[in-house]
Motif scaffolding. Structure first.
Motif, PDB file in Angstrom:
ATOM      1  N   THR A 149      85.096  35.162   2.988  1.00  0.00           N
ATOM      2  CA  THR A 149      84.459  36.426   3.345  1.00  0.00           C
ATOM      3  C   THR A 149      85.562  37.436   3.600  1.00  0.00           C
ATOM      4  O   THR A 149      86.526  37.149   4.298  1.00  0.00           O
ATOM      5  N   PHE A 150      85.436  38.595   2.967  1.00  0.00           N
ATOM      6  CA  PHE A 150      86.480  39.602   3.053  1.00  0.00           C
ATOM      7  C   PHE A 150      85.848  40.979   2.870  1.00  0.00           C
ATOM      8  O   PHE A 150      84.749  41.107   2.335  1.00  0.00           O
ATOM      9  N   LYS A 151      86.552  42.004   3.342  1.00  0.00           N
ATOM     10  CA  LYS A 151      86.030  43.371   3.245  1.00  0.00           C
ATOM     11  C   LYS A 151      86.757  44.117   2.141  1.00  0.00           C
ATOM     12  O   LYS A 151      87.983  44.171   2.112  1.00  0.00           O
ATOM     13  N   ARG A 152      85.977  44.707   1.221  1.00  0.00           N
ATOM     14  CA  ARG A 152      86.554  45.494   0.136  1.00  0.00           C
ATOM     15  C   ARG A 152      86.994  46.864   0.651  1.00  0.00           C
ATOM     16  O   ARG A 152      86.621  47.277   1.749  1.00  0.00           O
ATOM     17  N   LYS A 153      87.748  47.569  -0.164  1.00  0.00           N
ATOM     18  CA  LYS A 153      88.243  48.889   0.229  1.00  0.00           C
ATOM     19  C   LYS A 153      87.109  49.891   0.406  1.00  0.00           C
ATOM     20  O   LYS A 153      87.259  50.876   1.127  1.00  0.00           O
ATOM     21  N   ASP A 154      85.967  49.640  -0.246  1.00  0.00           N
ATOM     22  CA  ASP A 154      84.821  50.554  -0.112  1.00  0.00           C
ATOM     23  C   ASP A 154      83.886  50.145   1.018  1.00  0.00           C
ATOM     24  O   ASP A 154      82.785  50.676   1.150  1.00  0.00           O
ATOM     25  N   GLY A 155      84.323  49.191   1.863  1.00  0.00           N
ATOM     26  CA  GLY A 155      83.561  48.812   3.047  1.00  0.00           C
ATOM     27  C   GLY A 155      82.588  47.667   2.873  1.00  0.00           C
ATOM     28  O   GLY A 155      82.022  47.178   3.858  1.00  0.00           O
TER      29      GLY A 155
END
Length: 285
Positions: A149-155
């Motif tokens: 699970t990770f957060k992309r640059k666009d949130g």
């Protein structure tokens, strides 16, 4: 470096015997190239690469009825091959159901909201849409040992089902109950021989999952890449508005500025990206 769940458990077990702290093990994994990659930009995307700072939703509860709820849930679950556990005995279904979008009442949606004797009764009894909140500071991301699970640059907070080892740390960390664990093979059948994913409804363009992994709403990232709205927003008749929260000229920002909105458990500091317009009718805005 790639690692499967057996290798991970061996590593953790060996570190325990050797007296190495869990934090050291997890840092070791991170330092060995386990950072999940960003999804490659597509020229058809809803906004150009690098233009979006933070995607989010505004949900206008006054525009939703019971039929709208089910229409949105069906659209999301069918497109993403979410297994239907409805054929299981009720007690088992409640514990093992998989959901990306669902409903619940005001008290359970906003359990930390101050008690108000004069609050509208209809609001208290109304069902609210629930999703992953795609938090700006997601607790789930901090605890995942393999960066599944990770957060992309666009949130968008993503879930890589191939990288997931089923430890469920993310489920324990999420304060919104937005994640589901596949206790059964979602490609399997119930006790009556009925498939959890009906063949006639299966979306061949979206991967099915396997037993022992976590899944959740991913804000229809695969649709955004093609210039399409999230499935729930598309069929909600304007009740779910999607856009860039960092763009002051976006529709979501204009609604937030002109209507009274609330978020779930704001005091926890995760900064959810889902806002709810909770009423007021003709007096709102």
């Amino acid at each position: 470096m790639s690692i499967d769940r057996r290798q991970f458990l061996k590593l953790v077990g060996a570190s325990t015997v050797a007296g190495i702290g869990g934090a050291a093990v997890l840092n070791g994994l991170r330092n060995n190239g386990l950072e999940a990659a960003q999804t490659s930009p597509d020229p058809r995307s809803l906004k150009g690469a690098g233009e979006v700072t933070r995607w989010g939703f505004v949900v206008d509860m006054s525009k939703l009825n019971s039929e709208d709820y089910q229409k949105c849930i069906d659209a999301c679950h069918s497109i993403h091959n979410v297994p239907d556990m409805g054929g299981l005995p009720e007690e088992i279904r409640k514990k093992q159901e998989v959901k990306w979008i669902w409903t619940d009442n005001f008290e359970r949606t906003f359990p930390t909201a101050p008690e108000d004797t004069y609050q509208n009764i209809e609001l208290k009894e109304k069902n609210f849409f629930l999703f992953c909140n795609h938090c700006a500071k997601p607790a789930c991301v901090r605890v995942c040992p393999t960066k599944a699970t990770f957060k992309r640059k666009d949130g968008i907070v993503m879930q890589d089902m191939h990288r997931c080892i089923g430890c469920r740390f993310c489920m324990a960390a999420c304060p919104f109950g937005a994640r589901s664990f596949n206790w059964r093979d979602p490609r399997g059948k119930d006790d009556k021989g009925q498939p959890f994913i009906k063949p006639e409804k299966e979306n061949k363009e979206y991967p099915t999952r396997m037993i022992g992994v976590v899944e959740k709403c991913t804000l229809c990232f695969e649709r955004l890449a093609k210039g399409m709205q999230p499935a729930c927003a598309e069929v909600s008749n304007g009740a779910i508005v999607f856009g860039d929260l960092e763009d002051p000229n976006s529709e979501v920002r204009k609604i937030i500025a002109s209507k009274y909105t609330i978020r779930r458990k704001p005091e926890l500091g995760t900064q959810p990206s889902i806002y709810y317009v909770i009423g007021g009718g003709e007096h709102a805005g």
